[in-house]
Motif scaffolding. Structure first.
Motif, PDB file in Angstrom:
ATOM      1  N   GLY A  95      -4.762  -5.566   4.353  1.00 30.04           N
ATOM      2  CA  GLY A  95      -5.005  -6.999   4.469  1.00 30.04           C
ATOM      3  C   GLY A  95      -4.320  -7.569   5.688  1.00 30.04           C
ATOM      4  O   GLY A  95      -3.436  -6.947   6.290  1.00 30.04           O
ATOM      5  N   PRO A 148       4.860 -14.043  -3.471  1.00 28.38           N
ATOM      6  CA  PRO A 148       5.559 -13.612  -2.254  1.00 28.38           C
ATOM      7  C   PRO A 148       6.280 -12.277  -2.467  1.00 28.38           C
ATOM      8  O   PRO A 148       7.074 -12.126  -3.386  1.00 28.38           O
ATOM      9  CB  PRO A 148       6.567 -14.747  -2.018  1.00 28.38           C
ATOM     10  CG  PRO A 148       6.758 -15.372  -3.361  1.00 28.38           C
ATOM     11  CD  PRO A 148       5.453 -15.246  -4.068  1.00 28.38           C
ATOM     12  N   ILE A 149       5.967 -11.317  -1.598  1.00 26.99           N
ATOM     13  CA  ILE A 149       6.501  -9.953  -1.726  1.00 26.99           C
ATOM     14  C   ILE A 149       7.141  -9.566  -0.396  1.00 26.99           C
ATOM     15  O   ILE A 149       6.615  -9.889   0.683  1.00 26.99           O
ATOM     16  CB  ILE A 149       5.364  -8.960  -2.077  1.00 26.99           C
ATOM     17  CG1 ILE A 149       4.616  -9.406  -3.356  1.00 26.99           C
ATOM     18  CG2 ILE A 149       5.914  -7.540  -2.239  1.00 26.99           C
ATOM     19  CD1 ILE A 149       5.447  -9.491  -4.613  1.00 26.99           C
ATOM     20  N   TYR A 164      -7.161 -17.056   5.146  1.00 26.56           N
ATOM     21  CA  TYR A 164      -6.548 -16.087   4.221  1.00 26.56           C
ATOM     22  C   TYR A 164      -6.861 -16.461   2.773  1.00 26.56           C
ATOM     23  O   TYR A 164      -7.319 -15.616   1.985  1.00 26.56           O
ATOM     24  CB  TYR A 164      -5.035 -16.056   4.453  1.00 26.56           C
ATOM     25  CG  TYR A 164      -4.302 -15.074   3.570  1.00 26.56           C
ATOM     26  CD1 TYR A 164      -4.327 -13.712   3.851  1.00 26.56           C
ATOM     27  CD2 TYR A 164      -3.588 -15.501   2.454  1.00 26.56           C
ATOM     28  CE1 TYR A 164      -3.667 -12.798   3.046  1.00 26.56           C
ATOM     29  CE2 TYR A 164      -2.917 -14.603   1.638  1.00 26.56           C
ATOM     30  CZ  TYR A 164      -2.957 -13.251   1.939  1.00 26.56           C
ATOM     31  OH  TYR A 164      -2.303 -12.348   1.138  1.00 26.56           O
ATOM     32  N   THR A 181       7.458  -7.816   2.415  1.00 29.56           N
ATOM     33  CA  THR A 181       6.756  -6.903   3.318  1.00 29.56           C
ATOM     34  C   THR A 181       6.663  -7.577   4.689  1.00 29.56           C
ATOM     35  O   THR A 181       6.970  -8.767   4.823  1.00 29.56           O
ATOM     36  CB  THR A 181       5.314  -6.605   2.844  1.00 29.56           C
ATOM     37  OG1 THR A 181       4.487  -7.743   3.148  1.00 29.56           O
ATOM     38  CG2 THR A 181       5.226  -6.309   1.361  1.00 29.56           C
ATOM     39  N   ASP A 211      -5.506   3.746   6.728  1.00 30.50           N
ATOM     40  CA  ASP A 211      -4.825   2.612   7.373  1.00 30.50           C
ATOM     41  C   ASP A 211      -5.190   2.575   8.854  1.00 30.50           C
ATOM     42  O   ASP A 211      -5.519   3.598   9.463  1.00 30.50           O
ATOM     43  CB  ASP A 211      -3.301   2.747   7.229  1.00 30.50           C
ATOM     44  CG  ASP A 211      -2.588   1.402   7.362  1.00 30.50           C
ATOM     45  OD1 ASP A 211      -2.032   0.920   6.368  1.00 30.50           O
ATOM     46  OD2 ASP A 211      -2.584   0.828   8.473  1.00 30.50           O
ATOM     47  N   LEU A 222       5.434 -11.221   5.228  1.00 29.80           N
ATOM     48  CA  LEU A 222       6.302 -12.405   5.144  1.00 29.80           C
ATOM     49  C   LEU A 222       7.237 -12.488   6.353  1.00 29.80           C
ATOM     50  O   LEU A 222       8.139 -13.332   6.393  1.00 29.80           O
ATOM     51  CB  LEU A 222       7.132 -12.381   3.852  1.00 29.80           C
ATOM     52  CG  LEU A 222       6.596 -13.237   2.689  1.00 29.80           C
ATOM     53  CD1 LEU A 222       5.198 -12.826   2.296  1.00 29.80           C
ATOM     54  CD2 LEU A 222       7.539 -13.183   1.493  1.00 29.80           C
ATOM     55  N   LYS A 269      -9.098 -14.377  -0.021  1.00 33.08           N
ATOM     56  CA  LYS A 269      -8.517 -13.863  -1.272  1.00 33.08           C
ATOM     57  C   LYS A 269      -9.203 -14.464  -2.495  1.00 33.08           C
ATOM     58  O   LYS A 269      -9.354 -13.804  -3.521  1.00 33.08           O
ATOM     59  CB  LYS A 269      -7.009 -14.128  -1.290  1.00 33.08           C
ATOM     60  CG  LYS A 269      -6.240 -13.323  -0.238  1.00 33.08           C
ATOM     61  CD  LYS A 269      -6.410 -11.821  -0.435  1.00 33.08           C
ATOM     62  CE  LYS A 269      -5.520 -11.007   0.491  1.00 33.08           C
ATOM     63  NZ  LYS A 269      -5.656  -9.552   0.259  1.00 33.08           N
ATOM     64  N   GLY A 275       0.816  -1.213   0.000  1.00 34.31           N
ATOM     65  CA  GLY A 275       0.000   0.000   0.000  1.00 34.31           C
ATOM     66  C   GLY A 275       0.848   1.259   0.000  1.00 34.31           C
ATOM     67  O   GLY A 275       0.543   2.229  -0.705  1.00 34.31           O
TER      68      GLY A 275
HETATM   69  P1  NAP Z   1       1.638  -5.163   5.233  1.00 27.62           P
HETATM   70  O1  NAP Z   1       2.974  -4.587   4.973  1.00 27.62           O
HETATM   71  O2  NAP Z   1       1.360  -5.840   6.532  1.00 27.62           O
HETATM   72  O3  NAP Z   1       0.566  -4.027   4.983  1.00 27.62           O
HETATM   73  C1  NAP Z   1      -0.787  -4.187   5.292  1.00 27.62           C
HETATM   74  C2  NAP Z   1      -1.299  -2.849   5.779  1.00 27.62           C
HETATM   75  O4  NAP Z   1      -2.730  -2.980   5.956  1.00 27.62           O
HETATM   76  C3  NAP Z   1      -0.712  -2.454   7.136  1.00 27.62           C
HETATM   77  O5  NAP Z   1      -0.359  -1.091   7.138  1.00 27.62           O
HETATM   78  C4  NAP Z   1      -1.863  -2.736   8.077  1.00 27.62           C
HETATM   79  O6  NAP Z   1      -1.868  -1.921   9.241  1.00 27.62           O
HETATM   80  C5  NAP Z   1      -3.042  -2.409   7.213  1.00 27.62           C
HETATM   81  N1  NAP Z   1      -4.260  -2.977   7.767  1.00 27.62           N
HETATM   82  C6  NAP Z   1      -4.423  -4.214   8.317  1.00 27.62           C
HETATM   83  N2  NAP Z   1      -5.667  -4.357   8.760  1.00 27.62           N
HETATM   84  C7  NAP Z   1      -6.317  -3.195   8.497  1.00 27.62           C
HETATM   85  C8  NAP Z   1      -7.617  -2.732   8.732  1.00 27.62           C
HETATM   86  N3  NAP Z   1      -8.523  -3.504   9.346  1.00 27.62           N
HETATM   87  N4  NAP Z   1      -7.947  -1.488   8.339  1.00 27.62           N
HETATM   88  C9  NAP Z   1      -7.043  -0.688   7.743  1.00 27.62           C
HETATM   89  N5  NAP Z   1      -5.769  -1.070   7.491  1.00 27.62           N
HETATM   90  C10 NAP Z   1      -5.415  -2.316   7.865  1.00 27.62           C
HETATM   91  O7  NAP Z   1       1.290  -6.269   4.139  1.00 27.62           O
HETATM   92  P2  NAP Z   1       1.426  -6.239   2.541  1.00 27.62           P
HETATM   93  O8  NAP Z   1       2.186  -7.432   2.182  1.00 27.62           O
HETATM   94  O9  NAP Z   1       1.811  -4.914   2.021  1.00 27.62           O
HETATM   95  O10 NAP Z   1      -0.090  -6.537   2.181  1.00 27.62           O
HETATM   96  C11 NAP Z   1      -0.851  -5.691   1.323  1.00 27.62           C
HETATM   97  C12 NAP Z   1      -1.862  -6.563   0.598  1.00 27.62           C
HETATM   98  O11 NAP Z   1      -1.159  -7.454  -0.281  1.00 27.62           O
HETATM   99  C13 NAP Z   1      -2.677  -7.451   1.542  1.00 27.62           C
HETATM  100  O12 NAP Z   1      -4.007  -7.496   1.097  1.00 27.62           O
HETATM  101  C14 NAP Z   1      -2.033  -8.809   1.379  1.00 27.62           C
HETATM  102  O13 NAP Z   1      -2.931  -9.849   1.648  1.00 27.62           O
HETATM  103  C15 NAP Z   1      -1.632  -8.766  -0.078  1.00 27.62           C
HETATM  104  N6  NAP Z   1      -0.594  -9.714  -0.457  1.00 27.62           N
HETATM  105  C16 NAP Z   1       0.632  -9.674   0.122  1.00 27.62           C
HETATM  106  C17 NAP Z   1       1.582 -10.596  -0.268  1.00 27.62           C
HETATM  107  C18 NAP Z   1       2.967 -10.624   0.312  1.00 27.62           C
HETATM  108  O14 NAP Z   1       3.705 -11.590   0.086  1.00 27.62           O
HETATM  109  N7  NAP Z   1       3.389  -9.616   1.042  1.00 27.62           N
HETATM  110  C19 NAP Z   1       1.280 -11.549  -1.241  1.00 27.62           C
HETATM  111  C20 NAP Z   1       0.014 -11.570  -1.797  1.00 27.62           C
HETATM  112  C21 NAP Z   1      -0.921 -10.631  -1.393  1.00 27.62           C
HETATM  113  P3  NAP Z   1      -1.258  -2.520  10.611  1.00 27.62           P
HETATM  114  O15 NAP Z   1       0.199  -2.717  10.334  1.00 27.62           O
HETATM  115  O16 NAP Z   1      -1.578  -1.477  11.619  1.00 27.62           O
HETATM  116  O17 NAP Z   1      -1.984  -3.830  10.840  1.00 27.62           O
END
Ligand code: NAP
Length: 248
Positions: free
Chosen positions: A91, A186-187, A155, A189, A38, A192, A159, A20
């Motif tokens: 997420g 896998p990204i 999860y 962040t 957020d 992981l 999705k 994000g």
């Molecule tokens: P991230 O770094 O943990 O970022 C997720 C962000 O969403 C955090 O800032 C979190 O805030 C916020 N959030 C969580 N619950 C929330 C809520 N109820 N209301 C508002 N904000 C909320 O994870 P990311 O990897 O960037 O994930 C972003 C998206 O990509 C997610 O939908 C994830 O499922 C998807 N994704 C990620 C990967 C991967 O490998 N990283 C792969 C496939 C899909 P807090 O930190 O305060 O909880």
């Protein structure tokens, strides 16, 4: 540098971290004004985007809470006057054997990933239809929405539902609102990291054709593409910056 989003306003969730935050930067670099939402204050991301010459405002709230989403969309309209693009990045995940997962944990994952996407999409599409210019929705699913994964039932189910909601909305709101999806592999962040994933699962993440973890910028590029002038004939589609983990 602008890439065709001048004059557009992008409402982006999950902007305080990971994909994000990268999406906020990339959309602003492409010319959009960004409204970030957020659970954690978006102030750091707002400052960083502004330091790069972008325009960004933020709102702290929970995507799974209807009043928070309605309040955020209202504040976006007060701040920027319109809403043209909505990107659902917020997420969460819960690594847990399904037979041990509590109803509360299951519901929390589904509430953030699916209800949150529904609420932000619904409120955004209402604006896009009422101002008459249409718009774009970019949902964030996951390669696991296709593949499934042991210990990630809630999860993966959430999705998979986001993929399906994307296709349903693409049909329901065509031609005025184009609704597409990005399903990353896998990204690199915090998702992981140790708060979300055991070291064993983390170690298996590179067992994909490109044999590496992707970057947030590689996902943000797909988000910007689906938000911009290059994607005018795309709706109901899913792009997979996933290193080849899924080849649908
Ligand atoms: P991230 O770094 O943990 O970022 C997720 C962000 O969403 C955090 O800032 C979190 O805030 C916020 N959030 C969580 N619950 C929330 C809520 N109820 N209301 C508002 N904000 C909320 O994870 P990311 O990897 O960037 O994930 C972003 C998206 O990509 C997610 O939908 C994830 O499922 C998807 N994704 C990620 C990967 C991967 O490998 N990283 C792969 C496939 C899909 P807090 O930190 O305060 O909880």
């Amino acid at each position: 540098m602008s890439a065709g989003l001048d004059g557009k306003v992008a409402f982006v969730t999950g902007v305080s971290s990971g994909i994000g935050a990268a999406a906020a930067h990339a959309l602003a670099a492409a010319g959009a004004r960004v409204f970030g939402f957020d659970l954690t204050s978006p102030a750091v991301t707002c400052d960083a985007v502004r330091a790069c010459g972008g325009d960004m405002a933020g709102y702290r709230g929970d995507v799974s809470v209807e009043d928070d989403v309605i309040g955020a969309v209202g504040t976006c309209l007060d701040s920027f006057g319109t809403l043209d693009i909505a990107v659902n990045c917020a997420g969460t995940a819960n690594e847990c054997p399904s037979l041990e997962e509590t109803v509360e944990d299951f519901d929390r994952v589904v509430a953030v990933n699916l209800r949150g996407t529904f609420l932000v999409g619904r409120e955004s599409i209402r604006q896009m239809l009422s101002h008459g210019k249409g718009g774009r929705i970019v949902n964030i699913a996951s390669d696991l929405g296709y593949l499934g994964r042991a210990g990630y039932g809630s999860y993966c189910a959430s999705k998979g539902a986001v993929l399906s909601l994307t296709r349903s909305w693409a049909r329901e709101f065509a031609p005025r609102v184009l609704v597409n999806c990005v399903a990353p592999g896998p990204i690199d962040t915090p998702m992981l990291g140790p708060d979300f994933m055991s070291p064993e699962v983390r170690a298996s993440e590179t067992a994909i054709p490109l044999a590496r973890i992707g970057s947030v910028e590689e996902v943000a590029a797909a988000i910007v593409f689906l938000s911009g002038p290059g994607a005018t004939f795309m709706t109901g589609q899913t792009i997979g910056p996933n290193g080849g983990s899924v080849m649908p």
